[in-house]
Design a protein around this motif. Structure first.
Motif, PDB file in Angstrom:
ATOM      1  N   SER A  47      -4.233  -2.276   4.860  1.00 31.51           N
ATOM      2  CA  SER A  47      -4.663  -0.915   5.166  1.00 31.51           C
ATOM      3  C   SER A  47      -3.630  -0.262   6.056  1.00 31.51           C
ATOM      4  O   SER A  47      -2.736  -0.934   6.574  1.00 31.51           O
TER       5      SER A  47
ATOM      6  N   ILE B 121       0.851  -1.183   0.000  1.00 31.14           N
ATOM      7  CA  ILE B 121       0.000   0.000   0.000  1.00 31.14           C
ATOM      8  C   ILE B 121       0.887   1.234   0.000  1.00 31.14           C
ATOM      9  O   ILE B 121       1.926   1.258   0.660  1.00 31.14           O
TER      10      ILE B 121
ATOM     11  N   THR C 223      -3.406   0.088  -3.378  1.00 32.33           N
ATOM     12  CA  THR C 223      -3.035  -1.246  -2.896  1.00 32.33           C
ATOM     13  C   THR C 223      -2.735  -2.203  -4.054  1.00 32.33           C
ATOM     14  O   THR C 223      -3.199  -2.008  -5.184  1.00 32.33           O
TER      15      THR C 223
END
Length: 119
Positions: free
Chosen positions: A71, A51, A58
């Protein structure tokens, strides 16, 4: 010196879920990107997910697409890997990493956390 500390690994049954966390400390600059890698016994380390810090773009290796989600929380300086529908083939030591250069090479690595998926 950037330090990365992973947590969240463990033993889970096939089909189950785990969430890995990677907390960063000691930064003086923001990273360009963050990622998760894994290494199974007898196999080479492979990239699992990545990411970008600013845009949150991503990417995933094909074998985890649709099952894993990477994340990051900018305020907590932490990245996560949500792993769903786990398979025995996902068993490996998982490492988080950060990169600070334009080149797609990672500069700092965590110590690794074991993920074991029982069939």
């Amino acid at each position: 010196q950037v330090q990365l500390v992973e947590s969240g690994g463990g033993l889970v049954q096939a089909g189950g879920s785990l969430r890995l966390s990677c907390a960063a400390s000691g930064r003086t600059f923001t990273p360009r990107g963050m990622g998760w890698f894994r290494q199974a016994p007898g196999k080479e380390r492979e990239s699992v997910a990545a990411i970008t810090w600013f845009s949150g773009e991503t990417s995933y290796t094909n074998s985890v697409k649709g099952r894993f989600t990477i994340s990051r929380d900018k305020f907590k300086n932490t990245q996560y890997l949500q792993m769903n529908t786990l398979k025995p083939d996902d068993t490996a030591v998982y490492y988080c990493a950060e990169r600070f250069r334009l080149a797609n090479e990672y500069d700092y690595w965590g110590q690794g956390t074991q993920v074991t998926v029982a069939s």
